[in-house]
Scaffold this motif. Structure first.
Motif, PDB file in Angstrom:
ATOM      1  N   ARG A  41      63.459  57.744  47.924  1.00 23.05           N
ATOM      2  CA  ARG A  41      61.926  57.686  48.257  1.00 23.05           C
ATOM      3  C   ARG A  41      61.849  55.964  48.013  1.00 23.05           C
TER       4      ARG A  41
ATOM      5  N   LEU B 252      58.917  52.790  48.346  1.00 23.41           N
ATOM      6  CA  LEU B 252      57.550  52.173  48.558  1.00 23.41           C
ATOM      7  C   LEU B 252      57.682  50.932  49.044  1.00 23.41           C
TER       8      LEU B 252
ATOM      9  N   THR C 260      56.867  55.386  52.156  1.00 30.90           N
ATOM     10  CA  THR C 260      55.465  55.355  51.828  1.00 30.90           C
ATOM     11  C   THR C 260      55.255  53.799  51.753  1.00 30.90           C
TER      12      THR C 260
ATOM     13  N   ASP D 173      52.899  59.073  40.872  1.00 24.32           N
ATOM     14  CA  ASP D 173      54.230  59.142  41.810  1.00 24.32           C
ATOM     15  C   ASP D 173      54.978  57.825  41.683  1.00 24.32           C
ATOM     16  N   ARG D 174      56.212  58.184  41.291  1.00 25.37           N
ATOM     17  CA  ARG D 174      57.274  56.886  41.195  1.00 25.37           C
ATOM     18  C   ARG D 174      58.375  57.089  42.414  1.00 25.37           C
ATOM     19  N   TYR D 175      58.818  55.922  42.556  1.00 29.16           N
ATOM     20  CA  TYR D 175      59.887  55.700  43.643  1.00 29.16           C
ATOM     21  C   TYR D 175      61.094  55.379  43.081  1.00 29.16           C
ATOM     22  N   ASP D 176      62.109  55.510  43.741  1.00 30.46           N
ATOM     23  CA  ASP D 176      63.349  54.909  43.784  1.00 30.46           C
ATOM     24  C   ASP D 176      63.470  53.607  43.954  1.00 30.46           C
TER      25      ASP D 176
ATOM     26  N   THR E 270      55.421  51.619  39.030  1.00 32.06           N
ATOM     27  CA  THR E 270      55.865  52.451  40.078  1.00 32.06           C
ATOM     28  C   THR E 270      57.082  53.095  40.326  1.00 32.06           C
TER      29      THR E 270
END
Length: 502
Positions: A36, A38, A58, A89-92, A123
């Motif tokens: 995932r 961003l 995203t 929402d948090r991202y890898d 994030t």
């Protein structure tokens, strides 16, 4: 799908190109599939497509027209300012290769560099990875730039802080700041020649302990191609090469790319080499088990010949630097030897892409296409850079090219090339000033010679007037007249005697 998070700019279009290029696209292709991700800030479409093809992507942008464009391509978009992004929402992985400068909008608070880093940190999931590019305000690209970083150069520069920003000024401080914010540094590389579209990325360790001469040559070549026909304060090729050889390559790079992860341990690891370079095909450079630095092609370009891109890195100094040094010293034997060896070994490779080690000549970057009259290119470099050389009477490229052909042992027919076909060089003010100083010295020398001749003519005129006065004075005396009459009588007697004897 577009999510308006607040602070979006309805009619705003970025006035500068997004970040991208072959190297950034290659690094984006190393992101683990299915992660995932961003992407924060304006990034090139090719880079976004490379990430969208393998991850759940995203994109965060402040421009609403850009957000609509990305939405039509089926991407998930957050439109607004960085200050409005929450940690819901948090991202890898968070990718901010454009830095943090274009993440805030006029519709919200203006975060400085540290505050922007903290917002990006929020994030990330625990173990998440941050790819962040940081521009160096004291980099070589700034030192040769005629414009000021503290003055607005476009509509997007409503806060032109320049060197007064809070971002770190060298790689060591950058790593320390990331650690302070709870991020562990996995990898750090320097960006050349521009942070937005680098064609060379090298770690500080490689610049210090690696093949310094070859990396200095590669850096000079990358900078020279980027600044062709651009106005600069001084020749960036010389500055970049001197910085790498002097151990200041990391401090004077255009920027830094850092890969860091949030504690406790990284969820995904990006295995990046010590050196990456290329503007189409991408070549990595790393040391093998024996300590030999080896090139390996990691991304091909169908429009470029890349069969010779893999193999050991040649050792030696850049031929162009050796030739310029010999010309500055007026060392004609060395100039002839270098030119003859160059034309014998690699007559289609430019001097800025050839390294010399002893009597061996090798191509530095095999992916660069073959060139035409490379001696004419070097003549253009000599004259365009204002360098002193052993042939001061040659003031145009055609004449100097013919002399170089003769010095190289190839005095044959020289191709007629128009000046418009010459390889473009950086338009350096310092080199222009040096040319003006050289012309002033020549004019001053000519004026000095003219003054000497004028003084000599005046001195001889005075002597001539003195002799004329003496002649006039003597011609009016009785003794002079008597001597003149006696001389006339003696001459008549002599003539009669000659006639009588005959």
């Amino acid at each position: 799908m577009i999510q308006m998070i607040g602070g979006e700019m309805p009619d705003w279009v970025e006035d500068r190109l997004p970040v991208g290029g072959a190297l950034f696209e290659y690094i984006a292709g190393l992101v683990p599939a299915g992660a995932r991700v961003l992407v924060a800030g304006p990034h090139d479409d090719g880079l976004i497509d490379a990430l969208a093809a393998r991850t759940r992507l995203t994109v965060l942008v402040r421009s609403q027209p850009r957000a609509i464009e990305l939405d039509t391509r089926g991407l998930s978009v957050l439109c607004g300012t960085l200050a409005k992004v929450t940690d819901t929402d948090r991202y890898d992985i968070v990718v901010a290769l454009d830095g943090v400068r274009r993440l805030c909008s006029v519709e919200g608070p203006q975060l400085d560099w540290v505050e922007s880093l903290q917002s990006l940190h929020k994030t990330l999931r625990p173990g998440g990875t941050l790819l962040l590019a940081v521009e160096n305000e004291l980099g070589a690209h700034r030192l040769v730039d005629p414009s000021s970083a503290t003055a607005a150069q476009g509509d997007g520069d409503w806060l032109p802080l320049g060197e007064f920003d809070t971002k770190p000024g060298n790689p060591t401080r950058l790593a320390e700041r990331l650690v302070t914010e709870g991020l562990a540094v996995d990898w750090l590389g320097t960006l050349w020649p521009f942070p937005a579209a680098p064609t060379l990325i090298a770690t500080p360790s490689a610049l210090r302990n690696g093949p310094v001469d070859a990396l200095a040559a590669a850096t000079a070549g990358a900078v020279g191609r980027a600044y062709a026909n651009r106005e600069v304060l001084s020749d960036p090729r010389r500055l970049a090469a001197a910085a790498v050889r002097g151990g200041l390559g990391a401090e004077l790079a255009a920027g830094w790319l850092v890969v860091a992860h949030r504690a406790p341990r990284p969820m995904a690891t990006l295995n990046l080499p010590a050196v990456l370079f290329g503007d189409g095909p991408v070549v990595e450079l790393a040391a093998d088990e024996t300590g030999t630095w080896v090139r390996r092609l990691v991304r091909e370009d169908p429009d470029r010949e890349t069969t010779a891109a893999t193999g050991p890195l040649p050792a030696g100094r850049l031929l162009e630097e050796l030739l310029l040094t010999a010309c500055l010293r007026h060392d004609l034997p060395l100039v002839r030897r270098l030119l003859a060896g160059w034309m014998t070994a690699l007559p289609r490779s430019a001097a800025d892409n050839v390294v010399v080690h002893g009597d061996a000549y090798a191509v530095l970057d095999p992916t660069v296409p073959a060139q035409g009259d490379v001696l004419r290119q070097f003549a253009h470099t000599l004259l365009g850079g204002g360098y002193a050389h052993p042939w001061p009477a040659a003031t145009d490229v055609a004449t100097l090219t013919s002399l170089l052909h003769g010095a190289a042992g190839q005095p044959g027919v020289i191709a007629d090339i128009s000046p418009a076909e010459d390889e473009p060089l950086p338009d350096s003010r310092r080199e222009h000033d040096e040319q003006l100083r050289a012309l002033r010295r020549q004019v001053a020398d000519a004026a000095s010679r003219a003054q000497w001749f004028e003084r000599e003519i005046e001195r001889r005129d005075r002597e001539l007037r003195k002799l004329r006065l003496q002649t006039a004075a003597f011609s009016g005396t009785v003794g002079f007249r008597a001597a003149k009459i006696s001389y006339g009588v003696a001459r008549k007697v002599r003539n009669r005697l000659r006639k009588g004897l005959s």
